[in-house]
Scaffold this motif. Sequence first.
Motif, PDB file in Angstrom:
ATOM      1  N   THR A 182      -8.107  58.204  -5.525  1.00 18.41           N
ATOM      2  CA  THR A 182      -6.931  58.137  -4.682  1.00 18.41           C
ATOM      3  C   THR A 182      -6.040  59.157  -4.808  1.00 18.41           C
ATOM      4  N   LEU A 183      -5.251  59.065  -5.997  1.00 17.24           N
ATOM      5  CA  LEU A 183      -4.830  59.781  -6.735  1.00 17.24           C
ATOM      6  C   LEU A 183      -4.622  61.390  -6.352  1.00 17.24           C
ATOM      7  N   PHE A 184      -6.488  61.693  -6.424  1.00 17.97           N
ATOM      8  CA  PHE A 184      -6.111  63.567  -6.125  1.00 17.97           C
ATOM      9  C   PHE A 184      -6.119  63.545  -4.539  1.00 17.97           C
ATOM     10  N   VAL A 185      -6.850  62.568  -3.868  1.00 16.00           N
ATOM     11  CA  VAL A 185      -6.855  62.579  -2.570  1.00 16.00           C
ATOM     12  C   VAL A 185      -5.357  62.397  -2.271  1.00 16.00           C
ATOM     13  N   ASN A 186      -4.415  62.111  -2.299  1.00 16.35           N
ATOM     14  CA  ASN A 186      -3.041  61.818  -2.118  1.00 16.35           C
ATOM     15  C   ASN A 186      -2.826  62.962  -1.550  1.00 16.35           C
ATOM     16  N   ALA A 197       1.424  53.756  -0.391  1.00 17.70           N
ATOM     17  CA  ALA A 197       1.003  54.205   0.965  1.00 17.70           C
ATOM     18  C   ALA A 197       0.824  54.264   1.494  1.00 17.70           C
ATOM     19  N   LEU A 198       0.227  54.665   2.380  1.00 21.90           N
ATOM     20  CA  LEU A 198      -0.121  54.392   4.319  1.00 21.90           C
ATOM     21  C   LEU A 198      -0.834  54.044   4.117  1.00 21.90           C
ATOM     22  N   TYR A 199      -1.785  52.921   4.296  1.00 24.07           N
ATOM     23  CA  TYR A 199      -3.701  52.145   4.578  1.00 24.07           C
ATOM     24  C   TYR A 199      -3.653  52.288   5.455  1.00 24.07           C
ATOM     25  N   PHE A 213     -12.415  61.333   3.234  1.00 19.84           N
ATOM     26  CA  PHE A 213     -12.760  59.180   4.250  1.00 19.84           C
ATOM     27  C   PHE A 213     -12.477  58.107   3.204  1.00 19.84           C
ATOM     28  N   ARG A 214     -13.535  57.894   1.823  1.00 21.45           N
ATOM     29  CA  ARG A 214     -13.139  57.297   1.492  1.00 21.45           C
ATOM     30  C   ARG A 214     -11.637  56.438   0.354  1.00 21.45           C
ATOM     31  N   HIS A 215     -11.595  57.809  -0.326  1.00 19.26           N
ATOM     32  CA  HIS A 215     -10.680  57.571  -1.164  1.00 19.26           C
ATOM     33  C   HIS A 215      -9.475  57.940  -0.357  1.00 19.26           C
ATOM     34  N   CYS A 216      -8.733  58.390   0.898  1.00 20.97           N
ATOM     35  CA  CYS A 216      -7.839  58.089   1.296  1.00 20.97           C
ATOM     36  C   CYS A 216      -7.183  56.910   1.499  1.00 20.97           C
ATOM     37  N   ASN A 217      -7.435  55.413   0.534  1.00 20.21           N
ATOM     38  CA  ASN A 217      -6.445  54.732   0.776  1.00 20.21           C
ATOM     39  C   ASN A 217      -6.508  53.561   2.722  1.00 20.21           C
ATOM     40  N   THR A 218      -8.193  54.395   2.648  1.00 23.57           N
ATOM     41  CA  THR A 218      -8.980  53.705   4.178  1.00 23.57           C
ATOM     42  C   THR A 218      -9.566  51.624   3.794  1.00 23.57           C
ATOM     43  N   LEU A 219      -9.574  51.056   4.544  1.00 23.61           N
ATOM     44  CA  LEU A 219      -9.771  50.076   4.820  1.00 23.61           C
ATOM     45  C   LEU A 219     -11.011  49.787   5.861  1.00 23.61           C
ATOM     46  N   PRO A 220     -12.308  49.547   5.486  1.00 23.76           N
ATOM     47  CA  PRO A 220     -13.194  50.423   6.500  1.00 23.76           C
ATOM     48  C   PRO A 220     -13.374  48.575   6.876  1.00 23.76           C
TER      49      PRO A 220
END
Length: 286
Positions: A55-59, A124-126, A145-152
């Motif tokens: 998540t840190l890397f993707v952000n 972060a913005l979830y 998609f899976r590591h950018c603070n997403t809540l599926p």
Amino acid sequence: MIEKDKGRLEVLARIEEYEKKGWWSKDVEEDPPTIPLTPDKVDYLNKKLKNKIATLFVNIVAIHFIKKLVKTGQMIIKDIKGIENYEAIKDSGAVLTCNHFNPFDNFAIHYALFPYLYYKNGRALYKVIREGNYTNFPGLYGFFFRHCNTLPLSANFSTMKNFMAAMKVLLERGEKVLVYAEQGMWWNYRKPRPLTVGAFKFSVESNVPVLPIFITMNDSDKIGGDGFPIQEYTLHFLPAIYPDPNKSAKENMEMLRDKNYAAWKEVYETTYGIPLSYSCENSENN
């Protein structure tokens, strides 16, 4: 002259049809069938070290990507209005709502909130996303998609139970969660659509405000690869709406929905200088 993309023309035709029929939350894009999301496939709170690192890397990559979109004119932010309304609730958990008209419309919100997020205060913005957006994409695109603070969301009951628990934790610790209360994305659709009441359940259950955001747009003089003008965005951050302690949960959800819609409607009519109307004859908001 660039020919207009056939797929986009078909989407615009479906939008016109769905508006007439009042199918407000129905998706106009032809997405593949959704792969079910099971509890073991999602770590909502990033409890695992490998997910924290990813998540840190993707952000970091996402921040540079969004800035590049703006710098190259692929995304045009014309103006940001009402940011003081965000500042008023910046230290509180909050549900952010926004009209959904582009796969990357959340990037515009990210751009506006860069001064308040990430390295500034660790926040972060979830984003609440559909199940298929989390499970359907392979490779690098799916990884992002899976590591950018997403809540599926999920059709799986156990997964949704975890989702609701995580949502409560995030809001109560002061995070901001973007929810698309219109549900399906309608490409470049400028009108606010009637909202689903369930989106406001998060606000009521955690007793946090809703911050309505409405993005208006106008054609730029640049033509995109799809043959349509690239849109210039104006972001309107509107006053926060709070649950009423004297109302029931159901009453609060309906109140928040109605006030959110009314705020969006006012921005639409003021910005475009026309009354909001729909081709759907039986719309309760018509």
